[in-house]
Design a protein around this motif. Structure first.
Motif: not given
Length: 258
Positions: A47-49, A73-78, A147-148
């Motif tokens: 909900e916050t996201a 998190v996106l940068g690390l995952s990619v 992030g959520a």
């Protein structure tokens, strides 16, 4: 100001939808969870996201903090995915792909594929301005959702979400690669050929401004040669010459020779 789904006591019942200022109902979050492939243990995170700052007078309860985390998190995952998928790629090649995959337009496209727009909680002004289709807001929401998921399920769950949303784009980038060496290496890898090798075949010109001649070879295929004012430029030109010969590099392609 009337608020679109302004922060209320969190309700975990999947069958209950939040009502907007105009009387419309936001879609059930369980539908979004199905598309994300992640069922939240803490629904309040999702909900916050989805809450834009225009729907949160306190701002701190909007998606901004989750967006900050999700971006990392996106940068690390990619980066993790690129490192695994392209074991022969150089740092510069992976950096170009990373930049292409985490840019605003790509994140907005992923959020659109998840159909995030109808679930966004917006202030009345943002609703009237068509913010549900705003690329900047969709991109922010995409990162906030990542992030959520990271907080709710850990890195494994977040990486799974990123892989599902960005994986196909990782293999087929939205923008053409401008680096001929990278394009040639990826073509060779995709065709099952050995990694291209470059060798100097000569140099000319004065000592202070030499011109290098470089040949590129891929297995038993015929070599391609080209010249440049540095070895790097000559290698790029040779790779481009090879690609042109194979019909893989047209006049409209931009090589990064800088």
């Amino acid at each position: 100001m009337a608020l679109d789904g302004a922060l209320e006591p969190h309700v975990l019942d999947d069958q209950v939808s939040k009502t907007t200022d105009s009387g419309r109902k936001l879609p059930e979050l369980s539908r979004l969870e199905d598309r994300l492939g992640h069922r939240f243990r803490d629904r309040a995170l999702l909900e916050t996201a989805l809450t834009h700052m225009s729907a949160d007078p306190r701002r701190i309860a909007s998606y901004q903090r989750l967006e900050f985390l999700g971006d990392r998190v996106l940068g690390l995952s990619v980066a993790d995915m690129l490192f695994t998928t392209y074991p022969q790629a150089e740092e510069g090649d992976m950096s170009r792909r990373l930049a292409d995959l985490v840019r605003r337009e790509t994140c907005a496209a992923v959020a659109s594929a998840w159909d995030v727009g109808p679930h966004l909680r917006l202030g009345e002004g943002e609703i009237l301005s068509g913010a549900r289709k705003n690329k900047a807001i969709l991109a922010d929401a995409c990162e906030a959702i990542i992030g959520a998921v990271f907080i709710d399920g850990g890195y494994g769950a977040a990486r799974k979400l990123v892989e599902a949303g960005f994986g196909e784009r990782l293999l087929t980038p939205a923008t053409p690669l401008r680096d001929a060496k990278t394009a040639l290496q990826e073509w060779a890898q995709g065709q099952g050929h050995p990694t291209p090798t470059y060798s100097e075949r000569g140099r000319s010109g004065p000592d202070h401004a030499p011109i290098f001649r470089i040949a590129v070879r891929i297995g038993s295929l015929a070599e391609a040669e080209a010249e440049g004012r540095s070895k790097r430029l000559a290698e790029q030109a040779a790779a481009e010459a090879f690609l042109r010969r194979q019909g893989l590099w047209n006049e409209g392609a931009e090589a990064d020779h800088g």
